[in-house]
Scaffold this active site. Structure first.
Site, PDB file in Angstrom:
ATOM      1  N   GLU A 194       0.833  -1.197   0.000  1.00 42.61           N
ATOM      2  CA  GLU A 194       0.000   0.000   0.000  1.00 42.61           C
ATOM      3  C   GLU A 194       0.871   1.252   0.000  1.00 42.61           C
ATOM      4  O   GLU A 194       1.748   1.423   0.852  1.00 42.61           O
ATOM      5  CB  GLU A 194      -0.920   0.023   1.214  1.00 42.61           C
ATOM      6  CG  GLU A 194      -1.833   1.238   1.242  1.00 42.61           C
ATOM      7  CD  GLU A 194      -2.769   1.253   2.433  1.00 42.61           C
ATOM      8  OE1 GLU A 194      -3.695   2.082   2.449  1.00 42.61           O
ATOM      9  OE2 GLU A 194      -2.581   0.422   3.362  1.00 42.61           O
ATOM     10  N   GLU A 237     -12.615   2.952   3.694  1.00 36.68           N
ATOM     11  CA  GLU A 237     -11.830   2.996   4.921  1.00 36.68           C
ATOM     12  C   GLU A 237     -12.025   4.353   5.589  1.00 36.68           C
ATOM     13  O   GLU A 237     -11.925   5.391   4.943  1.00 36.68           O
ATOM     14  CB  GLU A 237     -10.350   2.768   4.597  1.00 36.68           C
ATOM     15  CG  GLU A 237      -9.433   2.752   5.791  1.00 36.68           C
ATOM     16  CD  GLU A 237      -7.984   2.587   5.390  1.00 36.68           C
ATOM     17  OE1 GLU A 237      -7.343   1.622   5.835  1.00 36.68           O
ATOM     18  OE2 GLU A 237      -7.479   3.425   4.608  1.00 36.68           O
TER      19      GLU A 237
END
Length: 385
Positions: free
Chosen positions: A237, A333
């Site tokens: 990520e 998220e």
């Protein structure tokens, strides 16, 4: 199919898959486009999974009640995938797996290393602790029947006070390469595993088999979950400069993927972080899609609150994904200290609560993602894929 045949078949599929990706990367857009066309044709009729992070609903996965809050909340809000953060050793794996199955949710897993187990550390002892923690996380991911372990698996999740070191990066690349290779090779101490695809039931031809027993040290006990043409993947990520000094942009992530050199390592993009770091978000997203490396995407507001109320360009990002024929999950998220624990609150600098109602936040984000994703695909192709 026997275990040995399954492993051999998966290895042959990986070889073909890696060769295709290498040709696409070395031959320019025309080959990459051909690869994407084949992928879209293979997934004809399947839609992207729309997922949500478990910390939207609860910061406690150590109890059956906490696990139920996450799975019931995700299912009630209309999500098809739940991302489980493996930040603690006391997660109720068995209860959570049963509740995921009952709620008919697919699952992915994520992790952020700490400074005490940072595999990009120049201190070899610290890097070795990080390797052991990654191996433990792979065990947990497989036990939850997740085909993906992603996040900040390459460094500590936190603010560094100095640039990354050459020796530290050597440790990072060596450890991730070793773990990814062992995942492909299927070294484990004998368990029955079934992993489901993140791309929907039409692509989830699961393969059950028993892996051979290994009596080696714990560091070699790595779970390998094998599908037809799919193994457990490691996602890197790209996060902002205040949360890592190793990967801050998609190009950083793509470079590290190539340095690792294993076909089951992929790029994970995050709208929140790209809003800080990318000079041309749409261009970088399309480029990463075209390379075949971008396979996981976090959707989040620039202020970690309600989607659409920050400065993030959700429409532009999703349009770029649609143009790149992105086939992976879209996972919402968001964090609030009303839900997450104090350690993560400090690591992510969550100093104010922009929401307290998990259910309302989740429903709102699910609606926004669905509307904008459908619009993006219509704009890119004249109709939803």
């Amino acid at each position: 199919m026997s275990g040995s045949l399954a492993v051999a078949f998966a290895r042959s599929c990986l070889t073909v898959r890696q060769a295709r990706r290498d040709r696409a990367l070395s031959s320019g857009p025309s080959r990459a486009s051909s690869r994407r066309d084949r992928k879209v044709q293979c997934n004809a009729g399947a839609s992207n999974a729309i997922g949500v992070h478990a910390l939207v609903f609860t910061g406690d996965l150590s109890s059956t009640q906490g696990c139920a809050l996450a799975t019931d909340g995700a299912a009630s809000a209309g999500y098809t995938l739940l991302e489980i953060p493996l930040m603690s050793d006391d997660i109720r794996i068995s209860a959570l797996r049963d509740q995921l199955r009952s709620a008919r949710l697919d699952v992915s897993c994520s992790l952020g290393l700490s400074f005490d187990d940072d595999i990009s550390s120049a201190d070899d002892a610290v890097a070795e602790r990080g390797e052991r923690r990654l191996i433990s996380a792979v065990h947990s991911a497989a036990a939850l029947q997740s085909s993906t372990l992603t996040g900040v698996v390459y460094s500590a999740l936190g603010k560094y006070n100095q640039p990354r070191s050459e020796h530290g990066m050597d440790n990072c690349i060596r450890i991730l390469r070793k773990i990814a290779a062992r995942l492909r090779e299927g070294r484990h101490h004998g368990k029955m595993i079934c992993i489901r695809s993140l791309h929907g039931p039409r692509c989830a031809q699961s393969l059950h088999f028993k892996l051979t027993d290994q009596s080696a040290a714990a560091s070699t006990h790595v779970v390998c979950a094998i599908y037809v043409n799919l193994v457990v993947q490691l996602g890197l990520e790209a996060v902002n400069r205040y949360e890592s000094n190793v990967i801050n942009t998609l190009s950083d992530a793509a470079k590290l993927v190539h340095q690792i050199g294993e076909p089951n390592v992929m790029v994970h993009a995050d709208l929140y972080h790209m809003n800080i770091e990318e000079s041309n978000m749409a261009l970088e997203v399309r480029k990463c899609c075209e390379s075949g490396l971008l396979q996981y995407f976090h959707v989040g507001a620039s202020h970690r609150g309600y989607l659409g109320e920050g400065s993030e360009d959700l429409r532009g990002a999703l349009r770029a994904l649609a143009e790149g024929r992105y086939q992976g999950p879209l996972v919402f998220e968001s964090f609030s200290s009303a839900v997450v624990d104090q350690n993560l609150t400090s690591a992510l600098a969550i100093w104010r609560d922009l929401w307290v109602d998990s259910a309302d936040l989740a429903r709102s984000a699910r609606h926004s993602i669905d509307v904008e994703w459908q619009a993006a695909r219509r704009a890119a192709f004249g109709r939803p894929l």
